[in-house]
Design an enzyme around this catalytic site. Structure first.
Site, PDB file in Angstrom:
ATOM      1  N   PHE A 147       0.816  -1.223   0.000  1.00  0.00           N
ATOM      2  CA  PHE A 147       0.000   0.000   0.000  1.00  0.00           C
ATOM      3  C   PHE A 147       0.845   1.266   0.000  1.00  0.00           C
ATOM      4  CE2 PHE A 147       0.812  -0.164   4.581  1.00  0.00           C
ATOM      5  CZ  PHE A 147       0.979   1.178   4.876  1.00  0.00           C
ATOM      6  N   LYS A 171      -1.033  -7.026  -9.364  1.00  0.00           N
ATOM      7  CA  LYS A 171      -2.036  -7.119  -8.290  1.00  0.00           C
ATOM      8  C   LYS A 171      -1.623  -6.064  -7.261  1.00  0.00           C
ATOM      9  CE  LYS A 171      -2.997  -8.298  -4.632  1.00  0.00           C
ATOM     10  NZ  LYS A 171      -3.351  -7.272  -3.610  1.00  0.00           N
ATOM     11  N   GLU A 174      -4.984  -3.642  -2.291  1.00  0.00           N
ATOM     12  CA  GLU A 174      -6.428  -3.348  -2.340  1.00  0.00           C
ATOM     13  C   GLU A 174      -6.775  -2.083  -1.554  1.00  0.00           C
ATOM     14  OE1 GLU A 174      -4.826  -5.695  -0.834  1.00  0.00           O
ATOM     15  OE2 GLU A 174      -5.750  -6.309   1.063  1.00  0.00           O
ATOM     16  N   SER A 224       5.149  -7.059   3.352  1.00  0.00           N
ATOM     17  CA  SER A 224       5.673  -7.404   4.680  1.00  0.00           C
ATOM     18  C   SER A 224       6.429  -8.739   4.630  1.00  0.00           C
ATOM     19  CB  SER A 224       4.519  -7.481   5.668  1.00  0.00           C
ATOM     20  OG  SER A 224       3.609  -8.474   5.231  1.00  0.00           O
ATOM     21  N   CYS A 279       9.488   1.647   3.602  1.00  0.00           N
ATOM     22  CA  CYS A 279      10.382   0.532   3.937  1.00  0.00           C
ATOM     23  C   CYS A 279      11.803   1.030   4.156  1.00  0.00           C
ATOM     24  CB  CYS A 279      10.369  -0.500   2.835  1.00  0.00           C
ATOM     25  SG  CYS A 279      10.973   0.170   1.304  1.00  0.00           S
ATOM     26  N   GLU A 381       9.232  -4.224  13.225  1.00  0.00           N
ATOM     27  CA  GLU A 381       8.941  -3.123  12.295  1.00  0.00           C
ATOM     28  C   GLU A 381       7.598  -2.517  12.712  1.00  0.00           C
ATOM     29  OE1 GLU A 381       7.506  -3.985   8.251  1.00  0.00           O
ATOM     30  OE2 GLU A 381       8.846  -2.424   7.524  1.00  0.00           O
TER      31      GLU A 381
HETATM   32  P1  NAD Z   1       1.371  -6.671   2.991  1.00  0.00           P
HETATM   33  O1  NAD Z   1       2.382  -7.757   3.061  1.00  0.00           O
HETATM   34  O2  NAD Z   1       0.240  -6.715   3.946  1.00  0.00           O
HETATM   35  O3  NAD Z   1       0.684  -6.652   1.533  1.00  0.00           O
HETATM   36  C1  NAD Z   1       1.461  -6.599   0.362  1.00  0.00           C
HETATM   37  C2  NAD Z   1       0.676  -7.225  -0.777  1.00  0.00           C
HETATM   38  O4  NAD Z   1       0.430  -8.605  -0.481  1.00  0.00           O
HETATM   39  C3  NAD Z   1      -0.688  -6.587  -1.016  1.00  0.00           C
HETATM   40  O5  NAD Z   1      -0.910  -6.532  -2.389  1.00  0.00           O
HETATM   41  C4  NAD Z   1      -1.657  -7.538  -0.326  1.00  0.00           C
HETATM   42  O6  NAD Z   1      -2.933  -7.563  -0.924  1.00  0.00           O
HETATM   43  C5  NAD Z   1      -0.969  -8.876  -0.480  1.00  0.00           C
HETATM   44  N1  NAD Z   1      -1.230  -9.797   0.643  1.00  0.00           N
HETATM   45  C6  NAD Z   1      -1.462  -9.457   1.938  1.00  0.00           C
HETATM   46  N2  NAD Z   1      -1.614 -10.565   2.682  1.00  0.00           N
HETATM   47  C7  NAD Z   1      -1.480 -11.614   1.847  1.00  0.00           C
HETATM   48  C8  NAD Z   1      -1.530 -13.037   2.036  1.00  0.00           C
HETATM   49  N3  NAD Z   1      -1.755 -13.574   3.221  1.00  0.00           N
HETATM   50  N4  NAD Z   1      -1.327 -13.829   0.965  1.00  0.00           N
HETATM   51  C9  NAD Z   1      -1.083 -13.288  -0.244  1.00  0.00           C
HETATM   52  N5  NAD Z   1      -1.039 -11.951  -0.482  1.00  0.00           N
HETATM   53  C10 NAD Z   1      -1.228 -11.123   0.553  1.00  0.00           C
HETATM   54  O7  NAD Z   1       2.157  -5.288   3.073  1.00  0.00           O
HETATM   55  P2  NAD Z   1       1.550  -3.821   3.155  1.00  0.00           P
HETATM   56  O8  NAD Z   1       0.973  -3.620   4.510  1.00  0.00           O
HETATM   57  O9  NAD Z   1       0.719  -3.520   1.966  1.00  0.00           O
HETATM   58  O10 NAD Z   1       2.894  -2.953   3.010  1.00  0.00           O
HETATM   59  C11 NAD Z   1       3.726  -2.629   4.091  1.00  0.00           C
HETATM   60  C12 NAD Z   1       4.897  -3.579   4.174  1.00  0.00           C
HETATM   61  O11 NAD Z   1       5.615  -3.582   2.955  1.00  0.00           O
HETATM   62  C13 NAD Z   1       5.921  -3.163   5.231  1.00  0.00           C
HETATM   63  O12 NAD Z   1       6.358  -4.315   5.907  1.00  0.00           O
HETATM   64  C14 NAD Z   1       7.048  -2.553   4.415  1.00  0.00           C
HETATM   65  O13 NAD Z   1       8.323  -2.592   5.019  1.00  0.00           O
HETATM   66  C15 NAD Z   1       7.005  -3.404   3.205  1.00  0.00           C
HETATM   67  N6  NAD Z   1       7.654  -2.751   2.075  1.00  0.00           N
HETATM   68  C16 NAD Z   1       8.871  -3.204   1.705  1.00  0.00           C
HETATM   69  C17 NAD Z   1       9.547  -2.600   0.659  1.00  0.00           C
HETATM   70  C18 NAD Z   1      10.897  -3.079   0.246  1.00  0.00           C
HETATM   71  O14 NAD Z   1      11.367  -2.635  -0.784  1.00  0.00           O
HETATM   72  N7  NAD Z   1      11.545  -3.968   0.969  1.00  0.00           N
HETATM   73  C19 NAD Z   1       8.949  -1.528  -0.026  1.00  0.00           C
HETATM   74  C20 NAD Z   1       7.687  -1.096   0.371  1.00  0.00           C
HETATM   75  C21 NAD Z   1       7.047  -1.731   1.433  1.00  0.00           C
END
Ligand code: NAD
Length: 495
Positions: A147, A171, A174, A224, A279, A381
């Site tokens: 997000f 994808k 959402e 994450s 991140c 985090e």
């Molecule tokens: P998230 O892991 O909750 O979601 C990321 C994506 O995965 C979304 O599209 C979501 O719909 C999907 N998703 C969520 N749960 C899922 C599941 N159980 N199975 C399959 N798909 C699933 O992350 P977020 O809250 O959207 O973003 C924040 C996180 O992203 C933080 O931990 C941040 O550090 C990390 N991040 C990392 C980087 C990097 O480059 N390392 C960059 C940006 C964000």
């Protein structure tokens, strides 16, 4: 409320199930989002498979032309894209523009794809044999994005994947779907043949469908760490190429010789910009020596108290709302835990007037001092506007502390000593390092990625690694025997 649909082969497709997209600054629903089931994902895959062979066979320079036009259109509609980001994510408009510009850098890099795909050539690799290696696209590939960067993170992926000759299915998160669809429309306007780029909305079900589909040859994931690990394991089990970027806990080391005014001014932005939902946000300042810590806190605390906070769509603010109520409550819970564990709460973000005075998901900036490595505010985090100061006695102790952390995304050191900076860059077990640069996000012609639990996979995102990730190599050896030379059968390996 307007609807946001899937974008498949240039058409909008409604889903059976919908969810509301919320504006975090008002807590009100602003869109109704169609969610994909397995059959919808399969439609995108089928369209991609049909369109990809002709695209693969185009000269790379023709594919690059689409990227040139796409860049111009992104710049034309930048204000509209940033307004969508700000409304759904909560970040301030200037920050949305910053992420879009960093994203556009990746489109510019993809415009150079004819050069990047040139390959390698050896004339007379053997007697009258020429050998060359080239990069061929994988076919259909997919990206799953978080997000916190609705424009930039998808742009890390699909411009290069497409320029290399693949079809791409995105994808997006959402929670922030609209920028992705707007950019899909711009790709269409730029002349990308339909079917090559689709956007499917959803969450776990849609992602599982992408993991399971044998036609999807590679997955790029950013999000994450628990989900990154799951996607890496699930995707590689299916024989896919996977790069899965996860969470972070980024430390800045402040040495006694640092320019403290400069360090404090840049740390404030690095810790609290985008409400800490980056991140690469700095969430720990490791101060070497008590005098350094005291002097840094004296500079940070007033600035943290005075941050201008409000709805991201207003101009001239420092920080917007957090993404949702759950995240705001989680961050507030960590502040509670930190105080209970004995950390010194110098600035308490829960006291900001907007926390109770607005329906939005606001928190002020929080600054903790005397944080220790056993505390949850240090280990986890938090992904919110919380900066922890840890005090150590030596530079070696600071390096050892960072190297012991599970995450290794970004880090930085503030110093005027070149030798110390160089030593830090060599010894630190983190993928991206800044020397007096608190957010060392590499430019688009380098690659982005962390170490340890911040990245699962072998290749980093964007830059040169993206060319390798979205292509596979083929080595071709060629010989044209002379008509005059009669060759006898050979049974030994030629040497
Ligand atoms: P998230 O892991 O909750 O979601 C990321 C994506 O995965 C979304 O599209 C979501 O719909 C999907 N998703 C969520 N749960 C899922 C599941 N159980 N199975 C399959 N798909 C699933 O992350 P977020 O809250 O959207 O973003 C924040 C996180 O992203 C933080 O931990 C941040 O550090 C990390 N991040 C990392 C980087 C990097 O480059 N390392 C960059 C940006 C964000």
């Amino acid at each position: 409320m307007t609807d946001v649909y899937h974008w498949i082969a240039g058409e909008r497709l409604a889903g059976q199930r919908t969810i509301d997209v919320i504006n975090p600054a008002t807590a009100e629903p602003v869109r109704r989002l169609s969610m994909a089931d397995t059959a919808t994902v399969q439609r995108a895959i089928d369209a991609a498979r049909e369109a990809q062979p002709a695209w693969r066979d185009l000269p790379p320079a023709k594919r690059a032309q689409v990227m040139y036009r796409f860049k111009t259109l992104l710049e034309r509609d930048a204000d509209e894209i940033c307004a969508l980001i700000s409304e759904e994510h909560g970040k301030v408009l200037e920050d949305a523009m910053g992420e879009l510009k960093r994203g556009i850098e990746n489109v510019e890099y993809a415009c150079g794809v004819p050069e990047l795909l040139k390959g390698e050539y050896s004339h007379n690799a053997g007697p009258a044999i020429d050998t060359w290696s080239n990069h061929q696209p994988l076919g259909v590939v997919a990206g799953i994005t978080p997000f916190n960067f609705p424009a930039m993170v998808p742009l890390w992926m699909y411009p290069m994947a497409l320029a290399c000759g693949n079809a791409f299915i995105l994808k997006p998160s959402e929670q922030v779907p609209s920028a992705a669809v707007k950019m899909a429309e711009l790709l269409d306007e730029a002349g990308l043949p339909r079917g090559l780029f689709s956007v499917v909305h959803g969450n776990r079900e849609a992602v599982e469908a992408l993991i399971e589909a044998p036609e999807v040859r590679a997955l790029s994931f950013v999000g994450s760490t628990p989900v990154a690990r799951r996607i890496y394991e699930g995707g590689t089990r299916q024989g896919k190429r996977v790069q899965a970027l996860g969470g972070a806990k980024n430390h800045a080391v402040v040495l006694p010789d640092a320019d403290l005014d400069n360090a404090a001014n840049t740390l404030i932005g690095a810790a609290f910009g985008s409400a800490g939902e980056r991140c690469m946000a700095i969430s720990v300042a490791v101060c070497v020596g008590d005098a350094t810590a005291d002097a840094l806190i004296e500079r940070l605390a007033p600035q943290a108290r005075e941050l201008k906070i409000g709805a991201g769509t207003e101009k001239g603010l420092d920080m917007g709302a957090l993404i949702n109520a759950g995240q705001r409550d989680k961050v507030a819970g960590y502040i509670e835990q930190g105080a209970a564990a004995g950390a010194e709460l110098v600035v308490d973000g829960r006291e900001h007037p907007l926390v109770d005075g607005s329906p939005g998901y606001f928190l002020g900036a929080t600054l903790f001092d005397r944080v220790t490595t056993d505390m949850s505010i240090y280990r986890d985090e938090i992904f919110g506007p919380v900066l922890c100061v840890v005090r150590v006695e030596t530079f070696d102790e600071a390096i050892a502390l960072i190297n012991a952390h599970q995450y290794g995304n970004g880090t930085c050191v503030f110093t005027r000593d070149g030798e110390a900076g160089r030593r830090f860059a060599d010894a630190i077990e983190v993928g991206m390092v800044g020397i007096n640069v608190p957010l060392p996000v590499p430019v688009a012609f380098h690659s982005f990625g962390g170490w340890k639990d911040s990245l699962f996979g072998d290749l980093h995102a964007y830059g040169p690694d993206a060319v390798r990730f979205y292509t596979r190599r083929k080595a071709i050896s060629q010989r044209w025997p002379r008509r005059s030379a009669q060759e006898s059968a050979q049974f030994n390996f030629p040497s």
